[in-house]
Design a protein around this motif. Structure first.
Motif, PDB file in Angstrom:
ATOM      1  N   GLU A 264     -54.345 -27.915  74.276  1.00  0.00           N
ATOM      2  CA  GLU A 264     -55.662 -27.359  73.960  1.00  0.00           C
ATOM      3  C   GLU A 264     -55.779 -25.925  74.467  1.00  0.00           C
ATOM      4  O   GLU A 264     -56.259 -25.034  73.745  1.00  0.00           O
ATOM      5  N   ALA A 265     -55.324 -25.688  75.696  1.00  0.00           N
ATOM      6  CA  ALA A 265     -55.402 -24.351  76.280  1.00  0.00           C
ATOM      7  C   ALA A 265     -54.544 -23.361  75.493  1.00  0.00           C
ATOM      8  O   ALA A 265     -54.954 -22.213  75.248  1.00  0.00           O
ATOM      9  N   LEU A 266     -53.355 -23.780  75.087  1.00  0.00           N
ATOM     10  CA  LEU A 266     -52.489 -22.920  74.277  1.00  0.00           C
ATOM     11  C   LEU A 266     -53.154 -22.579  72.953  1.00  0.00           C
ATOM     12  O   LEU A 266     -53.098 -21.425  72.489  1.00  0.00           O
ATOM     13  N   HIS A 267     -53.785 -23.559  72.330  1.00  0.00           N
ATOM     14  CA  HIS A 267     -54.500 -23.350  71.073  1.00  0.00           C
ATOM     15  C   HIS A 267     -55.598 -22.303  71.249  1.00  0.00           C
ATOM     16  O   HIS A 267     -55.743 -21.382  70.439  1.00  0.00           O
ATOM     17  N   VAL A 268     -56.338 -22.431  72.333  1.00  0.00           N
ATOM     18  CA  VAL A 268     -57.432 -21.486  72.588  1.00  0.00           C
ATOM     19  C   VAL A 268     -56.890 -20.068  72.791  1.00  0.00           C
ATOM     20  O   VAL A 268     -57.417 -19.097  72.236  1.00  0.00           O
ATOM     21  N   ARG A 269     -55.826 -19.936  73.569  1.00  0.00           N
ATOM     22  CA  ARG A 269     -55.259 -18.600  73.810  1.00  0.00           C
ATOM     23  C   ARG A 269     -54.729 -17.984  72.517  1.00  0.00           C
ATOM     24  O   ARG A 269     -54.882 -16.776  72.292  1.00  0.00           O
ATOM     25  N   LEU A 270     -54.121 -18.779  71.666  1.00  0.00           N
ATOM     26  CA  LEU A 270     -53.643 -18.268  70.371  1.00  0.00           C
ATOM     27  C   LEU A 270     -54.808 -17.841  69.486  1.00  0.00           C
ATOM     28  O   LEU A 270     -54.750 -16.789  68.821  1.00  0.00           O
ATOM     29  N   SER A 271     -55.864 -18.631  69.477  1.00  0.00           N
ATOM     30  CA  SER A 271     -57.022 -18.283  68.640  1.00  0.00           C
ATOM     31  C   SER A 271     -57.721 -17.033  69.174  1.00  0.00           C
ATOM     32  O   SER A 271     -58.202 -16.208  68.395  1.00  0.00           O
TER      33      SER A 271
END
Length: 307
Positions: free
Chosen positions: A161-168
């Motif tokens: 989830e954290a990786l997804h947020v940083r990419l977005s």
């Protein structure tokens, strides 16, 4: 109009809502047990003001999740002045516990002599890094303090989830797959960059599968600290049809050497997201490692479901 004894006649009286019985009953809030060991966050890398700010935010999140938690920060490369070394933090924590017991005895209180671990040491690492973990273990042993040492924080759905947020945040992924809009710069292949050799790559790959499920694009893990690893994975992704790659650091930040991420992004010929940093999941996972070590955690924190 109200009277000293309550609302005036005819007005509705607000009664306390009865506690909901059964399986849907709201759980009692968890609090730190009295005399519980301290949570000591072991922070790798060269200490700096930015590193301290990140670590303080992580322990602040942990404290907010578990009232009464004694949370402290020890730096693997601390200098015992501005940045206290992990070994010194453990020694000081043990001395404080002994002093509290002796003061209670001197005051005539009937208190039990403290036993069990003085602290639970949680490494601030997303994935396993054997070299750094050996140094953390050595610092614990050198302190001669009874302390438990946990594993790294991942792999875990919350890290995906954290990786997804940083990419977005970097414009490299959609924030929500359920919304029908496109991101022109969205990547169609993700390089998940780790540090710590083959073991770290394998662990990152588990979180990478969870990230791939969230983004519906291929995700492959690579090692920042192994020559040619980033280039090799970039070539594999491109040969399988991905043309717009992005680099996602499976790293919290302090363990990342300056310039390493930028060099890797240039090597792969693609943009990079920011490191995970003090994302709220980091503090929750650090606390989960602590409570699990003590056997007081009802369950691990859950990740946000894929939309």
């Amino acid at each position: 109009m109200s009277s000293p004894t309550g609302p005036a006649s005819g007005l509705p009286v607000r009664m306390p809502r009865p506690r909901q019985p059964g399986r849907h009953r709201r759980p009692e809030p968890l609090v730190a047990p009295e005399g519980a060991p301290a949570l000591v966050l072991a922070v790798p890398g060269t200490p700096s003001a930015a590193t301290r700010s990140l670590a303080e935010e992580v322990v602040s999140i942990a404290r907010s999740e578990l009232p009464g938690l004694d949370a402290r920060i020890g730096y693997l490369d601390g200098d015992d002045s501005e940045f206290p070394a992990l070994r010194s933090v453990l020694t000081h924590t043990a001395e404080e516990r002994t002093a509290r017991y002796e003061q209670a005895v001197a005051a005539g209180l009937d208190v039990k002599e403290p036993d069990g671990p003085v602290a639970v040491v949680v490494p601030l690492l997303a994935g396993p890094d054997s070299a750094l973990l050996r140094r953390v273990r050595k610092a614990v042993m050198d302190s001669r303090v009874a302390a438990d040492l946990t594993d790294a924080l991942g792999p875990h759905p919350l890290l995906a989830e954290a990786l997804h947020v940083r990419l977005s945040e970097a414009g490299l992924a959609r924030a929500d797959r359920a919304r029908l809009f496109t991101v022109a710069t969205a990547a169609d292949g993700i390089i998940l960059a780790s540090v710590g050799g083959d073991e770290a790559v394998q662990a990152a790959g588990i979180t990478g599968m969870l990230l791939a499920a969230r983004l519906a694009v291929p995700v492959m893990a690579a090692a920042l600290d192994q020559e040619g690893s980033i280039t090799s994975v970039a070539e594999q992704l491109r040969s399988s049809g991905s043309q717009q790659l992005a680099l996602a650091p499976y790293l919290i930040g302090p363990e990342l050497e300056p310039g390493l991420l930028e060099a890797a992004a240039e090597e792969a010929g693609c943009p990079a997201a920011e490191a995970l940093g003090p994302y709220p999941a980091i503090g929750k996972l650090a606390l989960a490692k602590y409570t699990t070590a003590l056997g007081i955690a009802p369950q691990q924190p859950q990740g946000t479901p894929v939309r």
